[in-house]
Design a protein around this motif. Sequence first.
Motif, PDB file in Angstrom:
ATOM      1  N   ASN A  30       0.880  -1.133  -0.033  1.00  0.00           N
ATOM      2  CA  ASN A  30      -0.122   0.186  -0.045  1.00  0.00           C
ATOM      3  C   ASN A  30       1.027   1.243   0.068  1.00  0.00           C
ATOM      4  N   THR A  31       2.057   1.396   0.693  1.00  0.00           N
ATOM      5  CA  THR A  31       2.766   2.260   0.714  1.00  0.00           C
ATOM      6  C   THR A  31       3.629   2.577  -0.428  1.00  0.00           C
ATOM      7  N   ALA A  32       4.147   1.440  -0.972  1.00  0.00           N
ATOM      8  CA  ALA A  32       4.884   1.279  -2.257  1.00  0.00           C
ATOM      9  C   ALA A  32       4.216   1.940  -3.533  1.00  0.00           C
ATOM     10  N   ALA A  33       2.949   1.791  -3.495  1.00  0.00           N
ATOM     11  CA  ALA A  33       2.367   2.171  -4.550  1.00  0.00           C
ATOM     12  C   ALA A  33       2.263   3.539  -4.691  1.00  0.00           C
ATOM     13  N   ALA A  34       2.678   4.429  -3.734  1.00  0.00           N
ATOM     14  CA  ALA A  34       2.861   5.844  -3.971  1.00  0.00           C
ATOM     15  C   ALA A  34       3.917   6.303  -4.745  1.00  0.00           C
ATOM     16  N   GLU A  35       4.858   5.349  -4.908  1.00  0.00           N
ATOM     17  CA  GLU A  35       5.920   5.406  -5.879  1.00  0.00           C
ATOM     18  C   GLU A  35       5.917   5.287  -7.396  1.00  0.00           C
ATOM     19  N   ALA A  36       4.567   5.114  -7.428  1.00  0.00           N
ATOM     20  CA  ALA A  36       4.154   4.744  -9.051  1.00  0.00           C
ATOM     21  C   ALA A  36       4.575   5.763  -9.832  1.00  0.00           C
TER      22      ALA A  36
END
Length: 182
Positions: A30-36
């Motif tokens: 969920n937090t890594a998705a912000a790195e998209a």
Amino acid sequence: MARNTISRAMHDVGLAVWFGGTLANAVALNTAAAEAGNPSSAGRVANAGWDRWTPVNAVAIGAHIVGSLGLIGGNKERLLAQQGVASMTVAKTALTAAALGATAYSRLLGRKISQHNDVPVESGTQPTGSTPSDVATAQKQLAVMQWAVPALTGVLVVMSSFAGEQQRAGEVRKGLAARIMG
């Protein structure tokens, strides 16, 4: 006491996958998705990850339930005779039901979010100011639920350890004596 190796393995591995996978996804996906790269891609990335995880999680939960039922069947004499075993089984069953409910509710929220592929979001569980209100509401609820499932299944892991300790010969003797003595 008879061995219940297959049931125990299904119970334990299923629970481990259920707990570990949901915890890993809450911590990382969920937090890594912000790195998209942009807010419209973040939701798509989180949705893709959770959609890939769902069938694995379903198999793990099914294995856990089948293993649990096998353990109950294999320990039915202890359930009736050893003090504390029946109450532990009832408590584990209630907690498993709560974890199943939290998992199902989380999946419903995830599906609601997943229906909107390219909406702007901060991460898998954090809306932006321009996230549609229905998606933002589901994300806020999911931000809580993503921790509820690993918390509930983590407690199940601890309870399962305690239940395993109840099978030690000394504990069985104490439980039987307590049951007989009233």
